[in-house]
Structures are given as C-alpha cells and as structure tokens.
Motif scaffolding. Structure first.
Motif, PDB file in Angstrom:
ATOM      1  N   THR A   1       0.846  -1.190   0.000  1.00  0.00           N
ATOM      2  CA  THR A   1       0.000   0.000   0.000  1.00  0.00           C
ATOM      3  C   THR A   1       0.882   1.241   0.000  1.00  0.00           C
ATOM      4  O   THR A   1       1.967   1.232   0.584  1.00  0.00           O
ATOM      5  CB  THR A   1      -0.955   0.023   1.214  1.00  0.00           C
ATOM      6  OG1 THR A   1      -1.701   1.240   1.203  1.00  0.00           O
ATOM      7  CG2 THR A   1      -0.224  -0.126   2.533  1.00  0.00           C
TER       8      THR A   1
ATOM      9  N   ALA B   1      -6.618   6.063  -2.176  1.00  0.00           N
ATOM     10  CA  ALA B   1      -7.670   5.331  -2.903  1.00  0.00           C
ATOM     11  C   ALA B   1      -7.870   5.921  -4.293  1.00  0.00           C
ATOM     12  O   ALA B   1      -8.036   5.183  -5.273  1.00  0.00           O
ATOM     13  CB  ALA B   1      -8.966   5.357  -2.108  1.00  0.00           C
ATOM     14  N   LEU B   2      -7.845   7.241  -4.379  1.00  0.00           N
ATOM     15  CA  LEU B   2      -8.016   7.892  -5.685  1.00  0.00           C
ATOM     16  C   LEU B   2      -6.850   7.604  -6.626  1.00  0.00           C
ATOM     17  O   LEU B   2      -6.994   7.684  -7.847  1.00  0.00           O
ATOM     18  CB  LEU B   2      -8.203   9.402  -5.509  1.00  0.00           C
ATOM     19  CG  LEU B   2      -9.529   9.819  -4.873  1.00  0.00           C
ATOM     20  CD1 LEU B   2      -9.523  11.313  -4.529  1.00  0.00           C
ATOM     21  CD2 LEU B   2     -10.709   9.463  -5.770  1.00  0.00           C
ATOM     22  N   GLN B   3      -5.689   7.248  -6.049  1.00  0.00           N
ATOM     23  CA  GLN B   3      -4.524   6.859  -6.854  1.00  0.00           C
ATOM     24  C   GLN B   3      -4.542   5.371  -7.195  1.00  0.00           C
ATOM     25  O   GLN B   3      -3.601   4.859  -7.790  1.00  0.00           O
ATOM     26  CB  GLN B   3      -3.230   7.209  -6.115  1.00  0.00           C
ATOM     27  CG  GLN B   3      -2.997   8.695  -5.965  1.00  0.00           C
ATOM     28  CD  GLN B   3      -1.748   8.982  -5.153  1.00  0.00           C
ATOM     29  OE1 GLN B   3      -0.704   8.373  -5.360  1.00  0.00           O
ATOM     30  NE2 GLN B   3      -1.840   9.917  -4.224  1.00  0.00           N
ATOM     31  N   GLY B   4      -5.595   4.685  -6.794  1.00  0.00           N
ATOM     32  CA  GLY B   4      -5.735   3.274  -7.140  1.00  0.00           C
ATOM     33  C   GLY B   4      -5.236   2.294  -6.095  1.00  0.00           C
ATOM     34  O   GLY B   4      -5.139   1.102  -6.367  1.00  0.00           O
ATOM     35  N   ASP B   5      -4.932   2.764  -4.894  1.00  0.00           N
ATOM     36  CA  ASP B   5      -4.454   1.877  -3.840  1.00  0.00           C
ATOM     37  C   ASP B   5      -5.616   1.018  -3.332  1.00  0.00           C
ATOM     38  O   ASP B   5      -6.575   1.529  -2.743  1.00  0.00           O
ATOM     39  CB  ASP B   5      -3.864   2.701  -2.691  1.00  0.00           C
ATOM     40  CG  ASP B   5      -3.201   1.832  -1.639  1.00  0.00           C
ATOM     41  OD1 ASP B   5      -1.965   1.772  -1.636  1.00  0.00           O
ATOM     42  OD2 ASP B   5      -3.925   1.203  -0.841  1.00  0.00           O
ATOM     43  N   ALA B   6      -5.523  -0.288  -3.565  1.00  0.00           N
ATOM     44  CA  ALA B   6      -6.612  -1.205  -3.213  1.00  0.00           C
ATOM     45  C   ALA B   6      -6.838  -1.278  -1.704  1.00  0.00           C
ATOM     46  O   ALA B   6      -7.985  -1.406  -1.250  1.00  0.00           O
ATOM     47  CB  ALA B   6      -6.325  -2.592  -3.768  1.00  0.00           C
TER      48      ALA B   6
ATOM     49  N   LEU C   1      -8.712   1.834  -0.657  1.00  0.00           N
ATOM     50  CA  LEU C   1     -10.088   1.726  -1.148  1.00  0.00           C
ATOM     51  C   LEU C   1     -10.899   0.786  -0.257  1.00  0.00           C
ATOM     52  O   LEU C   1     -12.051   1.084   0.076  1.00  0.00           O
ATOM     53  CB  LEU C   1     -10.101   1.246  -2.597  1.00  0.00           C
ATOM     54  CG  LEU C   1     -11.464   1.223  -3.280  1.00  0.00           C
ATOM     55  CD1 LEU C   1     -12.115   2.593  -3.278  1.00  0.00           C
ATOM     56  CD2 LEU C   1     -11.318   0.705  -4.705  1.00  0.00           C
ATOM     57  N   ASP C   2     -10.311  -0.321   0.160  1.00  0.00           N
ATOM     58  CA  ASP C   2     -11.006  -1.241   1.071  1.00  0.00           C
ATOM     59  C   ASP C   2     -11.317  -0.570   2.409  1.00  0.00           C
ATOM     60  O   ASP C   2     -12.399  -0.770   2.967  1.00  0.00           O
ATOM     61  CB  ASP C   2     -10.175  -2.501   1.318  1.00  0.00           C
ATOM     62  CG  ASP C   2     -10.258  -3.501   0.187  1.00  0.00           C
ATOM     63  OD1 ASP C   2     -11.141  -3.356  -0.694  1.00  0.00           O
ATOM     64  OD2 ASP C   2      -9.429  -4.432   0.169  1.00  0.00           O
TER      65      ASP C   2
ATOM     66  N   ILE D   1     -15.628   8.933  -2.312  1.00  0.00           N
ATOM     67  CA  ILE D   1     -15.699   7.475  -2.285  1.00  0.00           C
ATOM     68  C   ILE D   1     -16.605   7.009  -1.158  1.00  0.00           C
ATOM     69  O   ILE D   1     -17.505   6.182  -1.361  1.00  0.00           O
ATOM     70  CB  ILE D   1     -14.291   6.862  -2.159  1.00  0.00           C
ATOM     71  CG1 ILE D   1     -13.464   7.172  -3.416  1.00  0.00           C
ATOM     72  CG2 ILE D   1     -14.370   5.351  -1.911  1.00  0.00           C
ATOM     73  CD1 ILE D   1     -11.986   6.858  -3.284  1.00  0.00           C
TER      74      ILE D   1
END
Length: 173
Positions: free
Chosen positions: A37, A80-85, A88-89, A129
């Motif tokens: 992450t 999260a906006l940069q695509g970090d899963a 985002l979770d 989000i």
C-alpha cells in the motif's frame, strides 16, 4: 463517536476510525504480512518521519490530538483515488459501517417499510468514495434516501430544539 463506544473502541466509518484502520494496514505492509500500500509512504511524507514506527509513537503524544489524527483521513482518500486497493477497502469498510449504523437506527425509530430521509454530516464525507458508497448501500434497499444537509450541524440542532419546544408548547395549550 459512532456506535457510542468512544473513538478508541468505536468510530467505525468516522475519520479517526478510517485513519486507525489505514495505519494498521500500513504497519502490516511495512512488516511484510499485509498487502502493499502507498499509505505507508503517504503517512511518512505527511509526518516528515522516515520510519513508520517512529510516526506511530508520535501519534500517542500531544503533538497529534484526535482532530489532527482524524484529518489524516484525507491521505487515505488520496491513496484510494490513486488506485491503492488497501485504501479503497478501508474507505468501503467505513461506508459499510456507516450504512449498518444508519440501518440500525432506522429500525429502532421507524416501521420496517417506512421511507426515511437521512442527511449526512461530518468531515468524512469530504471523501466522494465514502459518500458514493454509503449512498449506494443505503439506497439499494429502497427505504432510505441519503440527502445533502440543508444546514450545518449547529443549525440542525437548533431547528430540532425549536421543533421540540413547539411540540411541547402545543401539549400544554
């Protein structure tokens, strides 16, 4: 203080709770037992520290009061906006907790199929989000409509106090 247990044991879905979960994920990632992450990097960049555990210890000092820690939730949103899963979770889990708490309160106050309008309030909703996920979860059942607040929380409390006062006044006339 969601759930009524105080920020240390509760606050699921709140900004402080989001940061707590994101920090746990960053610690696990750093120690090699969690998925990768960018949260680790973002927390260190924000704090100016070079070691996540030095930063962790600083979080227990007066330098980092509760509001300052909660404000770090914007880093989780950025990740999260940069695509970090992982980030985002964390945000999706926060929305899930808010949805669950909202549904619990709805069931305690309203009949099962009553339509209820719910306005959101709090800094956590700066995250599109969290807001979008919460809206999706609440509105999927068809009993809850999530609305933008018409007033800030202080004005809402004042309006509710006036409404209750008027109701009580009517009882005594």
């Amino acid at each position: 203080d969601l759930g009524g247990w105080g920020y240390q044991f509760g606050d699921e879905g709140g900004a402080w709770g989001i940061v707590r979960e994101a920090l746990r994920a960053a610690f696990r990632s750093q120690e090699g037992w969690g998925p990768p992450t960018i949260l680790h990097h973002l927390f260190l960049h924000e704090s100016g520290d070079t070691d996540i555990h030095v930063f962790r210890r600083r979080l227990y000092t007066e330098e980092y009061p509760r509001p300052r820690i909660a404000a770090l939730s914007s880093l989780v949103d950025a990740a999260a906006l940069q695509g970090d899963a992982v980030a985002l979770d964390v945000l999706k889990n926060a929305a899930e907790a808010l949805s669950t708490l909202t549904e619990v309160v709805r069931r305690q106050i309203f009949a099962p199929f009553d339509h209820v309008n719910v306005a959101y309030a709090g800094g956590v909703f700066a995250s599109k989000i969290v807001l979008d996920e919460l809206r999706r979860k609440l509105q999927s059942e068809g009993h809850i409509q999530l609305l933008e607040p018409r007033h800030d929380p202080a004005m809402g409390a004042l309006l509710e106090a006036i409404r209750l006062w008027q109701f009580r006044l009517g009882q005594f006339q």
